[in-house]
Every structure is written in C-alpha cells, then in structure tokens.
Design an enzyme around this catalytic site. Structure first.
Site, PDB file in Angstrom:
ATOM      1  N   HIS A 116      71.288  16.142-113.037  1.00 38.48           N
ATOM      2  CA  HIS A 116      70.427  17.289-113.293  1.00 38.48           C
ATOM      3  C   HIS A 116      70.075  17.541-111.707  1.00 38.48           C
ATOM      4  CE1 HIS A 116      66.829  19.153-114.641  1.00 38.48           C
ATOM      5  NE2 HIS A 116      67.607  19.877-115.290  1.00 38.48           N
ATOM      6  N   GLY A 306      60.000  36.327-107.975  1.00 40.18           N
ATOM      7  CA  GLY A 306      59.586  35.311-107.173  1.00 40.18           C
ATOM      8  C   GLY A 306      57.956  35.444-106.617  1.00 40.18           C
ATOM      9  N   GLN A 307      57.573  36.650-106.575  1.00 42.58           N
ATOM     10  CA  GLN A 307      56.337  37.031-106.152  1.00 42.58           C
ATOM     11  C   GLN A 307      54.989  36.078-106.732  1.00 42.58           C
ATOM     12  OE1 GLN A 307      55.114  41.235-105.994  1.00 42.58           O
ATOM     13  NE2 GLN A 307      53.495  40.816-105.027  1.00 42.58           N
TER      14      GLN A 307
HETATM   15  P1  NAI Z   1      61.019  32.089-115.892  1.00 45.63           P
HETATM   16  O1  NAI Z   1      61.298  32.828-117.146  1.00 45.63           O
HETATM   17  O2  NAI Z   1      59.746  31.555-115.831  1.00 45.63           O
HETATM   18  O3  NAI Z   1      61.382  33.212-114.649  1.00 45.63           O
HETATM   19  C1  NAI Z   1      62.575  34.007-114.464  1.00 45.63           C
HETATM   20  C2  NAI Z   1      62.603  34.849-113.393  1.00 45.63           C
HETATM   21  O4  NAI Z   1      61.547  35.963-113.797  1.00 45.63           O
HETATM   22  C3  NAI Z   1      61.956  34.337-111.960  1.00 45.63           C
HETATM   23  O5  NAI Z   1      62.543  34.599-111.059  1.00 45.63           O
HETATM   24  C4  NAI Z   1      60.502  35.026-112.004  1.00 45.63           C
HETATM   25  O6  NAI Z   1      59.991  35.216-110.507  1.00 45.63           O
HETATM   26  C5  NAI Z   1      60.886  36.227-112.721  1.00 45.63           C
HETATM   27  N1  NAI Z   1      59.430  36.644-113.327  1.00 45.63           N
HETATM   28  C6  NAI Z   1      58.815  35.952-114.201  1.00 45.63           C
HETATM   29  N2  NAI Z   1      57.597  37.069-114.487  1.00 45.63           N
HETATM   30  C7  NAI Z   1      57.741  37.990-113.730  1.00 45.63           C
HETATM   31  C8  NAI Z   1      56.854  39.247-113.690  1.00 45.63           C
HETATM   32  N3  NAI Z   1      55.765  39.217-114.332  1.00 45.63           N
HETATM   33  N4  NAI Z   1      57.482  40.120-112.760  1.00 45.63           N
HETATM   34  C9  NAI Z   1      58.423  39.896-112.225  1.00 45.63           C
HETATM   35  N5  NAI Z   1      59.347  38.912-112.193  1.00 45.63           N
HETATM   36  C10 NAI Z   1      59.009  37.955-112.844  1.00 45.63           C
HETATM   37  O7  NAI Z   1      62.152  30.990-115.381  1.00 45.63           O
HETATM   38  P2  NAI Z   1      63.068  30.271-116.649  1.00 45.63           P
HETATM   39  O8  NAI Z   1      64.186  30.924-117.193  1.00 45.63           O
HETATM   40  O9  NAI Z   1      62.030  29.560-117.513  1.00 45.63           O
HETATM   41  O10 NAI Z   1      63.423  29.022-115.579  1.00 45.63           O
HETATM   42  C11 NAI Z   1      62.619  28.035-115.087  1.00 45.63           C
HETATM   43  C12 NAI Z   1      63.486  27.201-113.951  1.00 45.63           C
HETATM   44  O11 NAI Z   1      64.254  26.268-114.865  1.00 45.63           O
HETATM   45  C13 NAI Z   1      64.336  27.796-113.046  1.00 45.63           C
HETATM   46  O12 NAI Z   1      63.943  27.139-111.677  1.00 45.63           O
HETATM   47  C14 NAI Z   1      65.722  27.303-113.458  1.00 45.63           C
HETATM   48  O13 NAI Z   1      66.538  26.915-112.320  1.00 45.63           O
HETATM   49  C15 NAI Z   1      65.476  26.073-114.028  1.00 45.63           C
HETATM   50  N6  NAI Z   1      66.683  25.809-114.801  1.00 45.63           N
HETATM   51  C16 NAI Z   1      67.324  24.409-114.508  1.00 45.63           C
HETATM   52  C17 NAI Z   1      68.469  24.180-115.277  1.00 45.63           C
HETATM   53  C18 NAI Z   1      69.158  23.185-114.650  1.00 45.63           C
HETATM   54  O14 NAI Z   1      69.980  22.562-115.390  1.00 45.63           O
HETATM   55  N7  NAI Z   1      69.202  22.623-113.418  1.00 45.63           N
HETATM   56  C19 NAI Z   1      68.550  24.537-116.430  1.00 45.63           C
HETATM   57  C20 NAI Z   1      67.897  25.747-116.880  1.00 45.63           C
HETATM   58  C21 NAI Z   1      66.848  26.330-115.980  1.00 45.63           C
END
Ligand code: NAI
Length: 349
Positions: A116, A306-307
């Site tokens: 992972h 990302g902001q």
């Molecule tokens: P999230 O739903 O919190 O955010 C998704 C995207 O939406 C981000 O780029 C964020 O900047 C953008 N965003 C959120 N709110 C916003 C707003 N109000 N305005 C503009 N942009 C906005 O992220 P999620 O889907 O919960 O993922 C969390 C982390 O989990 C990520 O870092 C992902 O890489 C990681 N992940 C890793 C896995 C693995 O197996 N390595 C598997 C699944 C997720």
C-alpha cells in the site's frame, strides 16, 4: 490531540523501524503519512501505522527489497518494487519518471509488486515541484460494488493529477474513484461517527449510514466512476501483468503475504508541447479565475483542486496536526502491533 509534523514523523518512523523497516524506507513512509495528515487526509495518515507495523513484523512487507528499474523504451519503464514499502517504492519510481520526462518529454513508469502506498498526491506533487505534470493511479483491494452489482469487484482505485503554476501553488487533484476512500470509513469508525448514505452499502447492497455495517463502497457517479476504476485497474494491473479485478490481494486477509500491487506514473514535460512559461502562467490564470467565480449560497469561495488541502497543510505546520488520541497513544507506546489485523475481514465490526 495536536502534534507537530516533526514529532509525528519521528514517532511514525520509529515505530516502523521497530517493526523491522529500514530507516531510509521508514522515513519516506512517515513523510508520506505526515503529508496526508497535514492536508486533512487522516484516512491515509498516522492511523495506518499500526496496520503497516503488523504487516512489516509478519513479513508481508519486504524489509530488504531488491529494486529493479528497467527501461523498456525511450519513454517507458518498469519499476520492480519487490514488495517493499509502497510509499518508498512509489517515490523512487516517480523520481525515475521525472528524470525520463525531463529528457524525453513524457514518461510512463509501471510500478510492480509494492505494498500500500498511501495518498497519491505526494507522488504527483513530486512532478509538479519539478515543473512537470504528474498523473498517478494505483490498484487497491476489491471492496467496491460495480454499477448495478451487489458484490465487490474493484478497489477504491485512486487517480491523482498535479500541474505546476508560475507561483509555489500547484493544482493537485487526488481522489479515490469511490464516493469516499475506505480510510474515511475507518476514520468514521475510529471517531464513532455516522456516514452519509451515499458512501457505502450494507450486506444487502442497501445504502447505510453506520460505518460498522459497511460491506462494500459505491463508485462515484454510478457507471462513470465504475468506468474510471476499471481504467485504473487496467493501467496499473492488467497492463503490468499483475493480478486484477477481484483477484487483487486484500489489505487484511493474510498479513504474512506480499501484496503485489501495481501502480502507474505518467509524467508530461510541458516544454515538449508548449512554452513551459506559458503553461505555468496559464495554470496560475486558471487557479485565479476559478477563485474569482461567484460562489453559490453556502460556499465562501470556489477553490481549485488541492487548494483547501494546501491551506490545511499550512495551518497544520503552524499550529500542529490534529490526530485521534488512541493513535497517538499507540505511537508513543512500546507496542509494535497488537495482532489486530491479520485475517480480519475488513468489513468486520
Ligand atoms: P477527497 O474526496 O477528500 O478529495 C478529492 C479531490 O477533491 C481532492 O483533489 C480535493 O482537493 C478536491 N476537493 C475536495 N473538496 C473540494 C472543494 N470544496 N473544492 C475544490 N476541490 C475540492 O479525497 P478521497 O477521494 O477521499 O481520497 C483521499 C486520499 O486517499 C487520496 O490521497 C487518495 O490518493 C487516497 N487513496 C489511496 C488509495 C491507495 O490504495 N493508495 C486508495 C484510495 C484512496
């Protein structure tokens, strides 16, 4: 409670070293986890350490991996991670992809056999820090119902993208292809909070608000998210000759086994397509224009992807990172692991 990024990084690194990981690898894992916690992605931060430590101690993460990097064409390569710590492998593979893209305009590096690797934003940011565009995707364990299905088939298969601007700000878009990452369910469980009914389903395939009743997650936007997670599985699994679909190894089934996960990094050098300066200026323009869009009721501002996480990171570095007390207590304790995760049904209460 609140800790500084430095203290958190040291605690994580020490715990992983105690579990058997090499210091260099442990420091990178800690750096990626602190990156996630400072940005508010607690689902991929310190809360994972206990699980990683147990897997390391049981041999499921290789503590002396033999890394191989094979260029398969002018712009393509395979990075063999020998089932070492995924965060370290992903960082190394991205470093190689960056070198190749600087020289040849583009690089596609397939990463084979890793554990992972946490929040993908860390790795795409490496590319943006070098003035390049980064795209990363990776496999994750099957826990998502395909559109219209009742049984899990794909993982939460995340996609991340980063682009540099003419300032130190970057666009960093990073998402699981599920409505929420599995770690968010774990986080809700750790805080004993309910979840929205759009995130996941129970054993009958029906929406649930109880994180302890979750039996599978839902893709974003129905068939569209389902299509995206399929694309991720094909590019980071099928393309690399790795296990794919519901044959991807489980995070919790057998912690003595190597996970053999796949990942793909794509790096694009803007210089080979346009003027690098113009590209960065236009990214800055995009960010500013988005910020100036009139927000609708209930929103203060339109943010670029990302902001908000970057603002959270700045705040965390100033005033500390909020982490759950139990996690802190584990980190400062003498324990490496509590034999908590092996053969645990991830959906068990
Ligand atoms: P999230 O739903 O919190 O955010 C998704 C995207 O939406 C981000 O780029 C964020 O900047 C953008 N965003 C959120 N709110 C916003 C707003 N109000 N305005 C503009 N942009 C906005 O992220 P999620 O889907 O919960 O993922 C969390 C982390 O989990 C990520 O870092 C992902 O890489 C990681 N992940 C890793 C896995 C693995 O197996 N390595 C598997 C699944 C997720």
């Amino acid at each position: 409670m609140k800790v500084t990024a430095k203290e958190l990084g040291t605690l994580i690194s020490n715990k992983l070293i105690k579990a058997g990981l090499d210091k260099e690898h442990a420091n990178v894992v800690a750096d990626v986890l602190v990156h996630a916690d400072t940005r508010g992605y607690h689902s991929h931060g310190a809360m994972r350490v206990e699980y990683y430590a147990e897997r390391i101690a049981k041999g499921g993460i290789n503590t002396s991996p033999v890394i191989q990097f094979e260029k398969t064409g002018p712009t393509t390569a395979i990075f063999e991670g020998d089932n070492g710590a995924g965060h370290y492998m992903a960082k190394e593979a991205m470093t190689e992809a960056i070198k190749m893209a600087k020289e040849n305009g583009i690089a596609v590096v397939g990463v084979k056999n890793i554990s992972h690797s946490g929040a993908l934003s860390y790795f795409v940011e490496q590319a943006a820090d070098e003035g390049l565009v980064g795209i990363s995707m990776c496999q994750s364990d099957p826990m998502v119902v395909p559109f219209g299905g009742k049984e899990p088939y794909y993982g939460t298969n995340p996609i991340a993208f980063a682009a540099p601007s003419s300032t130190d700000k970057k666009i960093i878009f990073d998402m699981a292809t599920t409505v929420q990452a599995w770690g968010k369910i774990l986080h809700a469980r750790s805080k004993e909070e309910s979840i929205p009914d759009t995130w996941a389903v129970d054993e009958h395939g029906e929406p649930t608000t109880d994180p302890f009743e979750v039996k599978a997650l839902l893709p974003i936007a129905g068939p569209k998210g389902y299509g995206l997670m399929m694309m991720v599985d094909i590019l980071s699994g099928v393309l690399l000759g790795l296990a794919h679909g519901n044959k991807v190894t489980s995070m919790y089934e057998d912690l003595t086994e190597h996970r053999k996960l796949g990942q793909i990094h794509l790096v694009i050098n803007p210089e080979f397509f346009t003027s690098a300066k113009m590209f960065k200026d236009n990214i800055t323009k995009t960010m500013n224009e988005l910020n100036q869009i009139q927000p609708r009721a209930g929103f203060d501002q339109v943010s670029y992807p990302g902001q908000r996480s970057e603002e959270r990171a700045e705040k965390s570095l100033e005033s500390g990172i909020e982490i759950v007390d139990d996690i802190y207590e584990y980190l400062v304790s003498e324990a490496v692991h509590y034999n908590k995760y092996n053969n645990k049904d991830p959906f068990a209460k």
